[in-house]
Design a protein around this motif. Structure first.
Motif, mmCIF file in Angstrom:
data_model
loop_
_atom_site.group_PDB
_atom_site.id
_atom_site.type_symbol
_atom_site.label_atom_id
_atom_site.label_comp_id
_atom_site.label_asym_id
_atom_site.label_seq_id
_atom_site.Cartn_x
_atom_site.Cartn_y
_atom_site.Cartn_z
ATOM 1 N N SER A 6 0.801 -1.225 0.000
ATOM 2 C CA SER A 6 0.000 0.000 0.000
ATOM 3 C C SER A 6 0.831 1.272 0.000
ATOM 4 O O SER A 6 0.460 2.243 -0.603
ATOM 5 C CB SER A 6 -0.924 -0.002 1.212
ATOM 6 N N MET A 7 2.025 1.311 0.653
ATOM 7 C CA MET A 7 2.738 2.570 0.746
ATOM 8 C C MET A 7 4.109 2.535 0.098
ATOM 9 O O MET A 7 4.562 3.525 -0.420
ATOM 10 C CB MET A 7 2.912 2.971 2.222
ATOM 11 N N GLU A 89 1.336 9.360 -5.209
ATOM 12 C CA GLU A 89 1.104 8.722 -3.922
ATOM 13 C C GLU A 89 0.604 7.307 -4.147
ATOM 14 O O GLU A 89 -0.024 6.994 -5.151
ATOM 15 C CB GLU A 89 0.086 9.514 -3.110
ATOM 16 N N ASN A 90 0.904 6.448 -3.196
ATOM 17 C CA ASN A 90 0.437 5.068 -3.241
ATOM 18 C C ASN A 90 -0.860 4.953 -2.449
ATOM 19 O O ASN A 90 -0.965 5.481 -1.337
ATOM 20 C CB ASN A 90 1.480 4.125 -2.641
ATOM 21 N N HIS A 91 -1.843 4.283 -3.034
ATOM 22 C CA HIS A 91 -3.112 4.112 -2.323
ATOM 23 C C HIS A 91 -3.848 2.890 -2.883
ATOM 24 O O HIS A 91 -3.516 2.360 -3.944
ATOM 25 C CB HIS A 91 -3.982 5.366 -2.441
ATOM 26 N N ASN A 92 -4.843 2.451 -2.125
ATOM 27 C CA ASN A 92 -5.722 1.348 -2.496
ATOM 28 C C ASN A 92 -7.149 1.744 -2.181
ATOM 29 O O ASN A 92 -7.796 1.178 -1.300
ATOM 30 C CB ASN A 92 -5.334 0.076 -1.741
ATOM 31 N N ASN A 93 -7.662 2.733 -2.903
ATOM 32 C CA ASN A 93 -8.995 3.244 -2.638
ATOM 33 C C ASN A 93 -10.081 2.209 -2.923
ATOM 34 O O ASN A 93 -11.140 2.234 -2.318
ATOM 35 C CB ASN A 93 -9.253 4.501 -3.476
ATOM 36 N N GLY A 257 -6.587 1.830 -7.448
ATOM 37 C CA GLY A 257 -5.336 1.677 -6.723
ATOM 38 C C GLY A 257 -4.202 2.282 -7.519
ATOM 39 O O GLY A 257 -4.268 2.354 -8.757
#
Length: 397
Positions: A6-7, A89-93, A257
């Motif tokens: 995720s990050m 940015e890293n994300h997993n919406n 993501g």
């Protein structure tokens, strides 16, 4: 193996559903609408949108929604929401546990730096990277979009230089020819144009993901290998820092993501990686040396303050007639308060075990305080200092 969860990237040992749209109409001034059952209404239309909508019947509402001007406004609003500048940015919406996996083979033509989260690779050399995500209900087709982006200027399009563009052997596919990023996978679509700045308009590759490929990890994960290469170098556009952005998208273009991988396309990946890592270590040493100098200054100020305040404290204790409870400290011991409000303790131990026990006791107290205040940055820094202090004490002979 390097995995982007995720990050951040870490090293691992090998072992369309259409949403319902709500039409909102806002009006001001006066509008004459023809009513199917009554005479034309010449009264001024109310400024409140809800009052206006309640006064319309279904026929008028249908007629009003089909006006070309309002349709253009609605489409423009949707387009604005989708076509936005990329965010690094890293994300997993979308809760798909989206990640990228790098497996660095021995004697490879590309290198990966863990502390910098950066890939170093030669031009026109292919590297494999795996996309990993979890199956989620309800099922929907997913795509992976990849594109290049400048780190310090996300709005600037990353374009090929005319030098390499003129010598490119690809002639029949114009979109692929002008794209700096290449994907070797079948069914790859090359998107964007040279003027595009937003995610959907800039040069990118779109790869449909195969939902039937399972991962050896199990748990409903899908893992698919993709192959990429680059048709220019960082030196072609002024050696600007670049990154490669991976977006997991559905058929509507919604980003579920995102993972960011910093990138340098160069002629000697190993040399550049080692040089950048040495620069990082050098900067860290400079920061540590600067911090130690500040501590020396604080310590000197604390000593001056202690010399001024110690006689007054002793005098106050003597005046309280409690002199029997005062025991003089050894000359090599010190308890004081610094100018910035912190407390300083200097103590001498005759045995190494006593020293370690004292440090461990402070570590336990700090850990309890961190559990009570997990967001306190000063406590975290203090805990790190104590752990480093214990390491240094263990190494003492």
């Amino acid at each position: 193996m390097y995995i982007a969860e995720s990050m951040s990237w870490k090293k691992e040992r090998l072992s369309i559903d259409n949403a319902e749209e709500q039409d909102i109409f806002e009006a001001s001034g006066s509008v004459n609408l023809e009513n199917a059952n009554t005479e034309p209404n010449t009264e001024e239309m109310p400024n409140e949108p809800m009052a206006f909508l309640q006064g319309l019947n279904s026929g008028n509402l249908m007629q009003f929604s089909q006006q070309s001007v309002l349709r253009e406004m609605m489409l423009q609003d949707i387009k604005t929401n989708i076509n936005s500048l990329p965010k690094l940015e890293n994300h997993n919406n979308g809760d798909y546990c989206f990640g990228m996996v790098l497996e660095e083979p021995p004697k490879s033509h590309w290198m990966f730096s863990v502390p910098l989260n950066k890939l170093y690779i030669r031009m026109n050399r292919t590297f494999n990277i795996d996309v990993k995500f979890r199956i989620k209900m309800p099922f929907q087709p997913l795509n992976l979009r990849a594109f290049l982006c400048f780190v310090k200027d996300v709005s600037g399009p990353v374009l090929r230089c005319q030098n390499h563009l003129s010598t490119d052997a690809i002639k029949d596919n114009l979109s692929m020819r002008e794209s700096l990023l290449r994907c070797e996978n079948p069914n790859t679509t090359y998107c964007g144009n040279s003027q595009g700045k937003s995610i959907t308009e800039r040069y990118s590759v779109l790869v449909p993901l195969n939902m039937s490929r399972s991962s050896h990890q199990g748990g409903g994960f899908i893992r698919q290998t993709l192959a990429f290469s680059f048709a220019c170098q960082n030196s072609c556009f002024g050696r600007k820092e670049t990154c490669l952005v991976f977006c997991l998208e559905n058929m509507n273009g919604d980003i579920l993501g995102q993972q960011v991988l910093y990138l340098k396309i160069c002629t000697c990946p190993k040399r550049d990686r080692n040089q950048d890592e040495r620069n990082i270590e050098s900067n860290k040493r400079k920061l540590l040396s600067g911090a130690s100098e500040d501590e020396d200054v604080d310590e000197e100020r604390g000593r001056k303050t202690r010399r001024r305040t110690l006689p007054r404290e002793v005098k106050e204790e003597n005046e309280s007639n409690d002199s029997s409870d005062i025991h003089p400290l050894p000359t090599d011991w010190d308890v004081s308060r610094t100018v910035d409000g912190n407390y300083r303790l200097v103590v001498k131990c005759s045995k190494k075990d006593q020293l370690l026990e004292g440090i461990e006791g402070m570590i336990e107290k700090t850990a309890v305080a961190m559990l009570r205040s997990p967001q306190n940055l000063k406590l975290r820094q203090h805990a790190n200092h104590l752990l480093n202090l214990k390491k240094c004490a263990v190494k003492l002979s």
